[in-house]
Design a protein around this motif. Structure first.
Motif, PDB file in Angstrom:
ATOM      1  N   MET A  50       0.824  -1.189   0.000  1.00 15.73           N
ATOM      2  CA  MET A  50       0.000   0.000   0.000  1.00 15.73           C
ATOM      3  C   MET A  50       0.869   1.253   0.000  1.00 15.73           C
ATOM      4  SD  MET A  50      -2.888   1.519  -0.020  1.00 15.73           S
ATOM      5  CE  MET A  50      -3.746   0.005  -0.170  1.00 15.73           C
ATOM      6  N   PHE A  51       1.865   1.276   0.866  1.00 16.57           N
ATOM      7  CA  PHE A  51       2.712   2.460   0.974  1.00 16.57           C
ATOM      8  C   PHE A  51       3.997   2.326   0.159  1.00 16.57           C
ATOM      9  CE2 PHE A  51       0.337   2.583   5.018  1.00 16.57           C
ATOM     10  CZ  PHE A  51      -0.305   3.779   4.822  1.00 16.57           C
ATOM     11  N   GLY A  52       4.118   1.253  -0.599  1.00 17.58           N
ATOM     12  CA  GLY A  52       5.294   1.088  -1.439  1.00 17.58           C
ATOM     13  C   GLY A  52       6.495   0.522  -0.716  1.00 17.58           C
ATOM     14  N   THR A  53       6.277  -0.305   0.280  1.00 16.99           N
ATOM     15  CA  THR A  53       7.386  -0.891   1.015  1.00 16.99           C
ATOM     16  C   THR A  53       7.043  -2.312   1.439  1.00 16.99           C
ATOM     17  OG1 THR A  53       8.845  -0.676   2.912  1.00 16.99           O
ATOM     18  CG2 THR A  53       6.586   0.055   3.219  1.00 16.99           C
ATOM     19  N   ASP A  54       8.070  -3.139   1.583  1.00 13.77           N
ATOM     20  CA  ASP A  54       7.891  -4.489   2.106  1.00 13.77           C
ATOM     21  C   ASP A  54       8.172  -4.533   3.606  1.00 13.77           C
ATOM     22  OD1 ASP A  54       7.254  -5.534  -0.378  1.00 13.77           O
ATOM     23  OD2 ASP A  54       9.340  -5.978  -0.860  1.00 13.77           O
ATOM     24  N   LEU A  55       8.605  -3.409   4.172  1.00 15.26           N
ATOM     25  CA  LEU A  55       8.922  -3.339   5.590  1.00 15.26           C
ATOM     26  C   LEU A  55       7.633  -3.175   6.389  1.00 15.26           C
ATOM     27  CD1 LEU A  55      11.923  -0.857   5.348  1.00 15.26           C
ATOM     28  CD2 LEU A  55      12.010  -3.354   5.454  1.00 15.26           C
ATOM     29  N   CYS A  56       7.315  -4.155   7.197  1.00  8.63           N
ATOM     30  CA  CYS A  56       6.091  -4.107   8.007  1.00  8.63           C
ATOM     31  C   CYS A  56       6.462  -4.148   9.484  1.00  8.63           C
ATOM     32  CB  CYS A  56       5.183  -5.278   7.668  1.00  8.63           C
ATOM     33  SG  CYS A  56       4.596  -5.227   5.980  1.00  8.63           S
ATOM     34  N   ALA A  57       5.751  -3.369  10.255  1.00 15.52           N
ATOM     35  CA  ALA A  57       6.016  -3.301  11.697  1.00 15.52           C
ATOM     36  C   ALA A  57       5.501  -4.556  12.398  1.00 15.52           C
ATOM     37  CB  ALA A  57       5.346  -2.071  12.275  1.00 15.52           C
ATOM     38  N   ASP A  58       6.256  -5.027  13.397  1.00 16.52           N
ATOM     39  CA  ASP A  58       5.851  -6.174  14.207  1.00 16.52           C
ATOM     40  C   ASP A  58       5.254  -5.752  15.544  1.00 16.52           C
ATOM     41  OD1 ASP A  58       6.702  -8.045  12.332  1.00 16.52           O
ATOM     42  OD2 ASP A  58       8.722  -8.136  13.185  1.00 16.52           O
ATOM     43  N   ASN A  59       5.453  -4.492  15.928  1.00 15.95           N
ATOM     44  CA  ASN A  59       4.915  -4.010  17.195  1.00 15.95           C
ATOM     45  C   ASN A  59       4.681  -2.496  17.080  1.00 15.95           C
ATOM     46  OD1 ASN A  59       7.372  -2.556  17.993  1.00 15.95           O
ATOM     47  ND2 ASN A  59       8.251  -4.610  18.286  1.00 15.95           N
ATOM     48  N   LEU A  60       4.115  -1.921  18.118  1.00 12.99           N
ATOM     49  CA  LEU A  60       3.753  -0.511  18.095  1.00 12.99           C
ATOM     50  C   LEU A  60       4.958   0.403  17.898  1.00 12.99           C
ATOM     51  CD1 LEU A  60       1.491   1.563  18.304  1.00 12.99           C
ATOM     52  CD2 LEU A  60       1.801   1.536  20.787  1.00 12.99           C
ATOM     53  N   TRP A  61       6.055   0.106  18.570  1.00  9.05           N
ATOM     54  CA  TRP A  61       7.226   0.966  18.452  1.00  9.05           C
ATOM     55  C   TRP A  61       7.819   0.911  17.050  1.00  9.05           C
ATOM     56  CZ3 TRP A  61       6.841   4.560  21.608  1.00  9.05           C
ATOM     57  CH2 TRP A  61       6.343   4.336  22.882  1.00  9.05           C
ATOM     58  N   GLN A  62       7.795  -0.258  16.442  1.00 11.61           N
ATOM     59  CA  GLN A  62       8.254  -0.349  15.062  1.00 11.61           C
ATOM     60  C   GLN A  62       7.331   0.431  14.132  1.00 11.61           C
ATOM     61  OE1 GLN A  62       8.773  -4.440  13.935  1.00 11.61           O
ATOM     62  NE2 GLN A  62      10.576  -4.714  15.232  1.00 11.61           N
ATOM     63  N   ALA A  63       6.045   0.467  14.456  1.00 15.89           N
ATOM     64  CA  ALA A  63       5.101   1.252  13.655  1.00 15.89           C
ATOM     65  C   ALA A  63       5.456   2.737  13.730  1.00 15.89           C
ATOM     66  CB  ALA A  63       3.664   1.019  14.131  1.00 15.89           C
TER      67      ALA A  63
END
Length: 107
Positions: free
Chosen positions: A1-14
């Motif tokens: 959706m945002f053009g990245t394969d990097l997905c957050a695993d927790n709130l801080w990563q978000a």
């Protein structure tokens, strides 16, 4: 959706993800993450308890856009306008991605 394969695993990563991809928008990070989580939660509840399956995963994104625009009314005038613009940009991006996915699925 945002053009990245990097997905957050927790709130801080978000939050780190938001900081990386949307620098300078600190005031919007919590509302954006909350809108996305709330939209996923309501879509899940609709599918689970009302037995209304999602036609497309983009329904969650469109629900998040609606929440962002609605919650913008709770912000200061200048921030509210920026949040509405951000919600509209997300909606436009999701619409384009939905068309691309539909075209790829047909072909």
């Amino acid at each position: 959706m945002f053009g990245t394969d990097l997905c957050a695993d927790n709130l801080w990563q978000a939050y780190v993800w938001c900081y990386t991809f949307f620098p300078g928008g600190d005031v919007f990070y919590t509302a954006g993450i909350a809108a996305l989580c709330w939209a996923i939660w309501t879509c899940r509840n609709r599918a689970t308890f009302e037995h209304i399956p999602l036609k497309t995963p983009f329904e969650c994104i469109f629900a998040a856009c609606a929440l962002l625009c609605y919650w913008a009314g709770l912000m200061k005038q200048e921030d509210a306008e920026k949040m509405r613009v951000g919600g509209a940009l997300l909606k436009d991006n999701a619409s384009r991605m939905m068309r691309i996915c539909a075209t790829a699925h047909q072909g």
